[in-house]
Design a protein around this motif. Sequence first.
Motif, PDB file in Angstrom:
ATOM      1  N   LEU A 246     -18.110  25.247  36.079  1.00  0.00           N
ATOM      2  CA  LEU A 246     -18.703  26.412  35.729  1.00  0.00           C
ATOM      3  C   LEU A 246     -19.888  26.798  36.527  1.00  0.00           C
ATOM      4  O   LEU A 246     -21.002  25.879  36.704  1.00  0.00           O
ATOM      5  N   ILE A 247     -20.003  27.906  37.031  1.00  0.00           N
ATOM      6  CA  ILE A 247     -21.257  28.367  38.036  1.00  0.00           C
ATOM      7  C   ILE A 247     -21.746  29.780  37.732  1.00  0.00           C
ATOM      8  O   ILE A 247     -21.028  30.804  37.522  1.00  0.00           O
ATOM      9  N   ASP A 248     -22.962  30.034  37.546  1.00  0.00           N
ATOM     10  CA  ASP A 248     -23.581  30.969  36.983  1.00  0.00           C
ATOM     11  C   ASP A 248     -24.339  31.699  38.018  1.00  0.00           C
ATOM     12  O   ASP A 248     -25.355  31.131  38.605  1.00  0.00           O
ATOM     13  N   GLU A 249     -24.072  32.759  38.464  1.00  0.00           N
ATOM     14  CA  GLU A 249     -24.609  33.802  39.501  1.00  0.00           C
ATOM     15  C   GLU A 249     -24.861  33.030  40.670  1.00  0.00           C
ATOM     16  O   GLU A 249     -26.200  32.823  41.197  1.00  0.00           O
ATOM     17  N   PRO A 250     -24.053  32.313  41.560  1.00  0.00           N
ATOM     18  CA  PRO A 250     -24.370  31.458  42.833  1.00  0.00           C
ATOM     19  C   PRO A 250     -24.942  32.460  43.838  1.00  0.00           C
ATOM     20  O   PRO A 250     -25.433  31.910  44.695  1.00  0.00           O
ATOM     21  N   SER A 251     -24.826  33.834  44.006  1.00  0.00           N
ATOM     22  CA  SER A 251     -24.879  34.713  44.896  1.00  0.00           C
ATOM     23  C   SER A 251     -26.262  35.227  44.713  1.00  0.00           C
ATOM     24  O   SER A 251     -27.066  36.033  45.474  1.00  0.00           O
ATOM     25  N   LYS A 252     -26.866  35.151  43.720  1.00  0.00           N
ATOM     26  CA  LYS A 252     -28.344  35.737  43.189  1.00  0.00           C
ATOM     27  C   LYS A 252     -29.414  35.433  44.069  1.00  0.00           C
ATOM     28  O   LYS A 252     -29.820  34.436  44.446  1.00  0.00           O
ATOM     29  N   GLY A 253     -30.128  36.785  44.731  1.00  0.00           N
ATOM     30  CA  GLY A 253     -31.140  36.515  45.605  1.00  0.00           C
ATOM     31  C   GLY A 253     -30.963  36.109  46.699  1.00  0.00           C
ATOM     32  O   GLY A 253     -31.752  35.793  47.568  1.00  0.00           O
ATOM     33  N   LEU A 254     -29.695  35.857  47.097  1.00  0.00           N
ATOM     34  CA  LEU A 254     -29.020  35.275  48.614  1.00  0.00           C
ATOM     35  C   LEU A 254     -29.199  36.578  49.641  1.00  0.00           C
ATOM     36  O   LEU A 254     -28.635  37.553  49.422  1.00  0.00           O
ATOM     37  N   ALA A 255     -29.538  36.054  50.750  1.00  0.00           N
ATOM     38  CA  ALA A 255     -29.408  37.175  51.894  1.00  0.00           C
ATOM     39  C   ALA A 255     -27.692  37.078  52.299  1.00  0.00           C
ATOM     40  O   ALA A 255     -26.991  36.378  51.889  1.00  0.00           O
ATOM     41  N   PRO A 256     -27.465  38.438  52.867  1.00  0.00           N
ATOM     42  CA  PRO A 256     -26.023  38.510  53.215  1.00  0.00           C
ATOM     43  C   PRO A 256     -25.472  37.267  54.029  1.00  0.00           C
ATOM     44  O   PRO A 256     -24.122  36.980  53.678  1.00  0.00           O
ATOM     45  N   ALA A 257     -26.054  36.864  54.873  1.00  0.00           N
ATOM     46  CA  ALA A 257     -25.436  35.754  55.721  1.00  0.00           C
ATOM     47  C   ALA A 257     -25.242  34.594  54.625  1.00  0.00           C
ATOM     48  O   ALA A 257     -24.138  33.917  54.835  1.00  0.00           O
ATOM     49  N   MET A 258     -26.230  34.158  53.820  1.00  0.00           N
ATOM     50  CA  MET A 258     -26.080  33.112  53.004  1.00  0.00           C
ATOM     51  C   MET A 258     -24.838  33.441  52.065  1.00  0.00           C
ATOM     52  O   MET A 258     -23.991  32.427  51.731  1.00  0.00           O
ATOM     53  N   ILE A 259     -24.701  34.550  51.367  1.00  0.00           N
ATOM     54  CA  ILE A 259     -23.706  35.032  50.458  1.00  0.00           C
ATOM     55  C   ILE A 259     -22.165  34.735  51.395  1.00  0.00           C
ATOM     56  O   ILE A 259     -21.257  34.085  50.700  1.00  0.00           O
ATOM     57  N   ALA A 260     -21.996  35.126  52.579  1.00  0.00           N
ATOM     58  CA  ALA A 260     -20.876  34.990  53.289  1.00  0.00           C
ATOM     59  C   ALA A 260     -20.591  33.624  53.531  1.00  0.00           C
ATOM     60  O   ALA A 260     -19.447  33.065  53.433  1.00  0.00           O
ATOM     61  N   ASN A 261     -21.708  32.479  53.789  1.00  0.00           N
ATOM     62  CA  ASN A 261     -21.382  31.121  53.854  1.00  0.00           C
ATOM     63  C   ASN A 261     -21.028  30.831  52.353  1.00  0.00           C
ATOM     64  O   ASN A 261     -19.975  29.980  52.394  1.00  0.00           O
ATOM     65  N   MET A 262     -21.379  31.048  51.344  1.00  0.00           N
ATOM     66  CA  MET A 262     -20.961  30.596  49.979  1.00  0.00           C
ATOM     67  C   MET A 262     -19.692  31.076  49.826  1.00  0.00           C
ATOM     68  O   MET A 262     -18.890  30.377  49.055  1.00  0.00           O
ATOM     69  N   ILE A 263     -19.336  32.246  50.001  1.00  0.00           N
ATOM     70  CA  ILE A 263     -17.931  32.797  50.023  1.00  0.00           C
ATOM     71  C   ILE A 263     -16.994  32.165  50.692  1.00  0.00           C
ATOM     72  O   ILE A 263     -15.715  31.383  50.185  1.00  0.00           O
ATOM     73  N   ALA A 264     -17.296  31.586  51.940  1.00  0.00           N
ATOM     74  CA  ALA A 264     -16.380  30.636  52.979  1.00  0.00           C
ATOM     75  C   ALA A 264     -16.265  29.413  52.218  1.00  0.00           C
ATOM     76  O   ALA A 264     -15.279  28.867  52.174  1.00  0.00           O
ATOM     77  N   ALA A 265     -17.546  28.708  51.450  1.00  0.00           N
ATOM     78  CA  ALA A 265     -17.379  27.330  51.005  1.00  0.00           C
ATOM     79  C   ALA A 265     -16.417  27.515  49.708  1.00  0.00           C
ATOM     80  O   ALA A 265     -15.523  26.673  49.432  1.00  0.00           O
ATOM     81  N   PHE A 266     -16.462  28.558  48.955  1.00  0.00           N
ATOM     82  CA  PHE A 266     -15.916  28.803  47.680  1.00  0.00           C
ATOM     83  C   PHE A 266     -14.105  28.885  47.812  1.00  0.00           C
ATOM     84  O   PHE A 266     -13.401  28.297  47.372  1.00  0.00           O
ATOM     85  N   ARG A 267     -13.848  29.612  49.224  1.00  0.00           N
ATOM     86  CA  ARG A 267     -12.520  29.532  49.475  1.00  0.00           C
ATOM     87  C   ARG A 267     -11.940  28.399  49.785  1.00  0.00           C
ATOM     88  O   ARG A 267     -10.805  28.001  49.756  1.00  0.00           O
ATOM     89  N   GLU A 268     -12.818  27.668  50.400  1.00  0.00           N
ATOM     90  CA  GLU A 268     -12.322  26.123  51.056  1.00  0.00           C
ATOM     91  C   GLU A 268     -12.309  25.200  49.697  1.00  0.00           C
ATOM     92  O   GLU A 268     -11.326  24.506  49.057  1.00  0.00           O
ATOM     93  N   LEU A 269     -13.230  25.350  48.710  1.00  0.00           N
ATOM     94  CA  LEU A 269     -13.081  24.590  47.275  1.00  0.00           C
ATOM     95  C   LEU A 269     -11.652  25.007  46.543  1.00  0.00           C
ATOM     96  O   LEU A 269     -11.283  24.243  45.664  1.00  0.00           O
ATOM     97  N   LYS A 270     -11.391  26.311  46.635  1.00  0.00           N
ATOM     98  CA  LYS A 270     -10.202  26.872  45.988  1.00  0.00           C
ATOM     99  C   LYS A 270      -8.937  26.178  46.658  1.00  0.00           C
ATOM    100  O   LYS A 270      -8.013  26.020  45.810  1.00  0.00           O
ATOM    101  N   ASN A 271      -8.957  25.410  47.808  1.00  0.00           N
ATOM    102  CA  ASN A 271      -7.891  25.055  48.200  1.00  0.00           C
ATOM    103  C   ASN A 271      -7.569  23.471  47.775  1.00  0.00           C
ATOM    104  O   ASN A 271      -6.622  23.052  47.999  1.00  0.00           O
ATOM    105  N   THR A 272      -8.646  23.095  46.978  1.00  0.00           N
ATOM    106  CA  THR A 272      -8.601  21.789  46.230  1.00  0.00           C
ATOM    107  C   THR A 272      -7.849  22.203  44.964  1.00  0.00           C
ATOM    108  O   THR A 272      -7.357  23.112  44.583  1.00  0.00           O
ATOM    109  N   ASP A 273      -7.861  20.717  44.166  1.00  0.00           N
ATOM    110  CA  ASP A 273      -7.363  21.187  42.786  1.00  0.00           C
ATOM    111  C   ASP A 273      -8.258  21.577  41.925  1.00  0.00           C
ATOM    112  O   ASP A 273      -8.161  21.383  40.688  1.00  0.00           O
TER     113      ASP A 273
END
Length: 245
Positions: free
Chosen positions: A162-189
């Motif tokens: 359960l994750i509450d607003e992970p991109s709040k207050g982040l710079a665009p580059a950090m948001i892009a990094n977070m999106i890439a990480a969550f995409r990788e996490l989605k590939n797990t179970d």
Amino acid sequence: MNAPLLKLSAVETRIGAYHILHGVDFEVPRGQLTMLLGRNGAGKTTTLRTIMGLWKPSAGSVQFDGREIGGMATPEIARLGIAYVPESMGIFADLSVRDNMVLAARGARGADDIDAARLEWIFNLFPAMKTFWLHPAGKLSGGQKQMLAVSRAIVEPRKLILIDEPSKGLAPAMIANMIAAFRELKNTDTTILLVEQNFNFARQLGDTVAVMDDGRIVHRGAMAELADNQDLQTRLLGLSLAAHQ
């Protein structure tokens, strides 16, 4: 069709004199990322906290993996394989990144007790965690603190995060990094339920979506369907995803 991993049925939550959730109904499919969207004050954070047992439902059912968890103590819920990343991140500012990770790994007495392969996987997701391994968590940037909060949640395999607003207050580059990480996490179970105000973030990651308004679920469906329907976005959320791309 597989049974959902998480199912809320007619969930009501009261906090003191305030009636926050008014019969919340939605499901989180296994192995998918479900977005929980809505305007500020709609009840999204209360929903996460109710699932995690931090607030007790006054009525209704919260079922996880076929088991009723509504009203259970938070440590019991965590032991079932649910992790929670609050909006406040919940890190220990005075401790190092390493010590924060050790505390999140149940039964670990030191960093050597953390599964080495999983730790390396986390470092690949969030290289800053390796770079600042021995630094005090409080000295990290906002984006790095958010990375640490997510890293703590996945330091061990979890069935649901359960994750509450992970991109709040982040710079665009950090948001892009977070999106890439969550995409990788989605590939797990791992199954994820994510509250987010950044609609472009939601559009890129969500498989399914539930939209809240005034403590109720007012829409459920595929994230792609909502992303492609600007009229529906405006009606449910007050503005369109297109304005945030």
